[in-house]
Design a protein around this motif. Structure first.
Motif, PDB file in Angstrom:
ATOM      1  N   SER A  63       0.817  -1.206   0.000  1.00 49.00           N
ATOM      2  CA  SER A  63       0.000   0.000   0.000  1.00 49.00           C
ATOM      3  C   SER A  63       0.855   1.263   0.000  1.00 49.00           C
ATOM      4  O   SER A  63       0.360   2.346  -0.325  1.00 49.00           O
ATOM      5  CB  SER A  63      -0.933  -0.001   1.213  1.00 49.00           C
ATOM      6  OG  SER A  63      -0.189   0.037   2.420  1.00 49.00           O
ATOM      7  N   TYR A  64       2.137   1.133   0.356  1.00 48.16           N
ATOM      8  CA  TYR A  64       3.017   2.301   0.393  1.00 48.16           C
ATOM      9  C   TYR A  64       3.790   2.500  -0.915  1.00 48.16           C
ATOM     10  O   TYR A  64       4.496   3.493  -1.069  1.00 48.16           O
ATOM     11  CB  TYR A  64       4.013   2.174   1.550  1.00 48.16           C
ATOM     12  CG  TYR A  64       3.345   2.171   2.897  1.00 48.16           C
ATOM     13  CD1 TYR A  64       2.829   3.345   3.449  1.00 48.16           C
ATOM     14  CD2 TYR A  64       3.183   0.995   3.619  1.00 48.16           C
ATOM     15  CE1 TYR A  64       2.183   3.336   4.676  1.00 48.16           C
ATOM     16  CE2 TYR A  64       2.540   0.980   4.852  1.00 48.16           C
ATOM     17  CZ  TYR A  64       2.047   2.151   5.376  1.00 48.16           C
ATOM     18  OH  TYR A  64       1.409   2.155   6.593  1.00 48.16           O
ATOM     19  N   LEU A  65       3.660   1.560  -1.850  1.00 50.13           N
ATOM     20  CA  LEU A  65       4.407   1.672  -3.099  1.00 50.13           C
ATOM     21  C   LEU A  65       4.080   2.951  -3.882  1.00 50.13           C
ATOM     22  O   LEU A  65       4.994   3.575  -4.443  1.00 50.13           O
ATOM     23  CB  LEU A  65       4.169   0.438  -3.976  1.00 50.13           C
ATOM     24  CG  LEU A  65       4.767  -0.876  -3.451  1.00 50.13           C
ATOM     25  CD1 LEU A  65       4.500  -2.007  -4.453  1.00 50.13           C
ATOM     26  CD2 LEU A  65       6.263  -0.743  -3.197  1.00 50.13           C
ATOM     27  N   PRO A  66       2.781   3.375  -3.960  1.00 48.28           N
ATOM     28  CA  PRO A  66       2.522   4.624  -4.684  1.00 48.28           C
ATOM     29  C   PRO A  66       3.273   5.819  -4.094  1.00 48.28           C
ATOM     30  O   PRO A  66       3.802   6.656  -4.830  1.00 48.28           O
ATOM     31  CB  PRO A  66       1.002   4.796  -4.550  1.00 48.28           C
ATOM     32  CG  PRO A  66       0.485   3.413  -4.363  1.00 48.28           C
ATOM     33  CD  PRO A  66       1.526   2.712  -3.548  1.00 48.28           C
ATOM     34  N   LEU A  67       3.327   5.914  -2.765  1.00 49.03           N
ATOM     35  CA  LEU A  67       4.044   7.027  -2.132  1.00 49.03           C
ATOM     36  C   LEU A  67       5.540   6.947  -2.409  1.00 49.03           C
ATOM     37  O   LEU A  67       6.199   7.969  -2.626  1.00 49.03           O
ATOM     38  CB  LEU A  67       3.797   7.025  -0.616  1.00 49.03           C
ATOM     39  CG  LEU A  67       2.380   7.362  -0.157  1.00 49.03           C
ATOM     40  CD1 LEU A  67       2.255   7.201   1.352  1.00 49.03           C
ATOM     41  CD2 LEU A  67       2.020   8.794  -0.559  1.00 49.03           C
ATOM     42  N   ILE A  68       6.097   5.740  -2.388  1.00 47.82           N
ATOM     43  CA  ILE A  68       7.515   5.562  -2.709  1.00 47.82           C
ATOM     44  C   ILE A  68       7.759   5.945  -4.161  1.00 47.82           C
ATOM     45  O   ILE A  68       8.730   6.638  -4.482  1.00 47.82           O
ATOM     46  CB  ILE A  68       7.961   4.112  -2.446  1.00 47.82           C
ATOM     47  CG1 ILE A  68       7.828   3.772  -0.960  1.00 47.82           C
ATOM     48  CG2 ILE A  68       9.405   3.897  -2.902  1.00 47.82           C
ATOM     49  CD1 ILE A  68       8.091   2.310  -0.634  1.00 47.82           C
ATOM     50  N   LEU A  87       2.654   6.729  12.162  1.00 46.85           N
ATOM     51  CA  LEU A  87       4.000   7.271  12.002  1.00 46.85           C
ATOM     52  C   LEU A  87       4.344   7.436  10.539  1.00 46.85           C
ATOM     53  O   LEU A  87       4.877   8.470  10.130  1.00 46.85           O
ATOM     54  CB  LEU A  87       5.005   6.346  12.689  1.00 46.85           C
ATOM     55  CG  LEU A  87       6.497   6.679  12.525  1.00 46.85           C
ATOM     56  CD1 LEU A  87       6.787   8.093  13.012  1.00 46.85           C
ATOM     57  CD2 LEU A  87       7.352   5.668  13.282  1.00 46.85           C
ATOM     58  N   LEU A  88       4.031   6.448   9.713  1.00 47.31           N
ATOM     59  CA  LEU A  88       4.349   6.532   8.287  1.00 47.31           C
ATOM     60  C   LEU A  88       3.564   7.650   7.606  1.00 47.31           C
ATOM     61  O   LEU A  88       4.085   8.321   6.710  1.00 47.31           O
ATOM     62  CB  LEU A  88       4.076   5.191   7.610  1.00 47.31           C
ATOM     63  CG  LEU A  88       5.103   4.100   7.918  1.00 47.31           C
ATOM     64  CD1 LEU A  88       4.632   2.744   7.406  1.00 47.31           C
ATOM     65  CD2 LEU A  88       6.460   4.445   7.323  1.00 47.31           C
ATOM     66  N   ARG A  89       2.310   7.870   8.041  1.00 48.58           N
ATOM     67  CA  ARG A  89       1.546   8.990   7.473  1.00 48.58           C
ATOM     68  C   ARG A  89       2.211  10.316   7.814  1.00 48.58           C
ATOM     69  O   ARG A  89       2.286  11.224   6.979  1.00 48.58           O
ATOM     70  CB  ARG A  89       0.102   8.978   7.993  1.00 48.58           C
ATOM     71  CG  ARG A  89      -0.787   7.929   7.368  1.00 48.58           C
ATOM     72  CD  ARG A  89      -2.261   8.212   7.641  1.00 48.58           C
ATOM     73  NE  ARG A  89      -2.565   8.216   9.062  1.00 48.58           N
ATOM     74  CZ  ARG A  89      -2.944   7.153   9.748  1.00 48.58           C
ATOM     75  NH1 ARG A  89      -3.033   5.978   9.150  1.00 48.58           N
ATOM     76  NH2 ARG A  89      -3.216   7.239  11.045  1.00 48.58           N
ATOM     77  N   ALA A  90       2.696  10.450   9.046  1.00 48.44           N
ATOM     78  CA  ALA A  90       3.367  11.689   9.451  1.00 48.44           C
ATOM     79  C   ALA A  90       4.667  11.878   8.693  1.00 48.44           C
ATOM     80  O   ALA A  90       4.983  12.985   8.229  1.00 48.44           O
ATOM     81  CB  ALA A  90       3.620  11.669  10.957  1.00 48.44           C
ATOM     82  N   ILE A  91       5.438  10.803   8.542  1.00 47.05           N
ATOM     83  CA  ILE A  91       6.716  10.882   7.837  1.00 47.05           C
ATOM     84  C   ILE A  91       6.508  11.277   6.388  1.00 47.05           C
ATOM     85  O   ILE A  91       7.290  12.047   5.818  1.00 47.05           O
ATOM     86  CB  ILE A  91       7.447   9.524   7.922  1.00 47.05           C
ATOM     87  CG1 ILE A  91       7.830   9.194   9.362  1.00 47.05           C
ATOM     88  CG2 ILE A  91       8.708   9.529   7.044  1.00 47.05           C
ATOM     89  CD1 ILE A  91       8.363   7.794   9.533  1.00 47.05           C
ATOM     90  N   ALA A  92       5.452  10.745   5.775  1.00 46.04           N
ATOM     91  CA  ALA A  92       5.201  11.010   4.349  1.00 46.04           C
ATOM     92  C   ALA A  92       4.941  12.485   4.065  1.00 46.04           C
ATOM     93  O   ALA A  92       5.031  12.917   2.907  1.00 46.04           O
ATOM     94  CB  ALA A  92       4.026  10.170   3.860  1.00 46.04           C
ATOM     95  N   GLU A  93       4.614  13.270   5.097  1.00 46.24           N
ATOM     96  CA  GLU A  93       4.396  14.709   4.915  1.00 46.24           C
ATOM     97  C   GLU A  93       5.697  15.498   4.905  1.00 46.24           C
ATOM     98  O   GLU A  93       5.699  16.705   4.630  1.00 46.24           O
ATOM     99  CB  GLU A  93       3.495  15.244   6.043  1.00 46.24           C
ATOM    100  CG  GLU A  93       2.101  14.640   6.092  1.00 46.24           C
ATOM    101  CD  GLU A  93       1.222  15.101   4.942  1.00 46.24           C
ATOM    102  OE1 GLU A  93       1.569  16.107   4.299  1.00 46.24           O
ATOM    103  OE2 GLU A  93       0.199  14.439   4.693  1.00 46.24           O
TER     104      GLU A  93
END
Length: 207
Positions: A63-68, A87-93
């Motif tokens: 599910s994180y591949l699009p963001l990567i 945590l990953l949602r916060a980091i992605a910002e």
């Protein structure tokens, strides 16, 4: 290295390996897994460019591949913080460079010493942040320094809490986004920024 990733680990084999070597193997495996995610993200982006529907693959780490693929999330962060969705949602910002710095250096976290009752700051590995840490440390696109974290750590005086009133305000999506950006720039939460804006407007009217 491929042998580390492909063979099934035998606990009896591992007991004879020195601790330093096991730590090295673990670090190497994490690095390889992160590179693999980066490669998978490139494949994902190419398939999407070709019009493929990948909705059936959006689960777990996938599910994180699009963001990567979009360059918004470092693959090593996904590996090291797997299972920590907040945590990953916060980091992605955060910008990729900032993500990598936090992965390397850790995060300064403000906390209250349970023994002394005093406030202190400690350096904590990114993947070891609790949910409470994440809410306190991260604003949208911004890492709060310890001094700003303390504002959220220390509750307001009881007298002020007892006289507080909740006011609901309806905003358009554009207005809310502007408010979020203004809050992030000041290291504030959205409600705190909205309160400050209302108070400033009230003071201006009185003057």
């Amino acid at each position: 290295m491929n042998e580390i990733l492909t063979r099934e680990a035998d606990p009896s084999d591992l007991t004879s390996i020195p601790t330093a070597e096991l730590r090295l193997q673990l670090a190497q495996a994490i690095g390889v897994t992160a590179r693999t995610l980066g490669h998978l993200a490139a494949i994902w982006r190419e398939l999407e460019d070709r019009g493929e529907d990948l909705s059936d693959l959006r689960s777990g780490l996938m599910s994180y591949l699009p963001l990567i693929a979009e360059g918004r999330l470092d693959p090593e962060a996904v590996v090291r913080c797997a299972g920590q969705a907040m945590l990953l949602r916060a980091i992605a910002e955060l910008p990729i460079g900032e993500q990598r710095r936090l992965l390397t250096e850790g995060v300064m976290v403000a906390q209250t010493n349970s023994a002394t009752g005093q406030h202190e700051s400690i350096l904590r590995p990114l993947e070891r942040l609790s949910s409470a840490d994440v809410r306190r440390v991260f604003a949208v696109g911004y890492v709060r320094p310890p001094a700003e974290q303390l504002v959220l750590l220390v509750p307001p005086p009881a007298a002020n809490r007892s006289r507080s009133v909740i006011v609901k305000v309806r905003l358009t999506q554009d207005e809310y986004q502007q408010l979020r950006q203004a809050a992030a720039q000041r290291g504030q939460t959205v409600p705190t920024r909205a309160r400050d804006i209302l108070l400033d407007a009230t003071r201006a009217d009185r003057s």
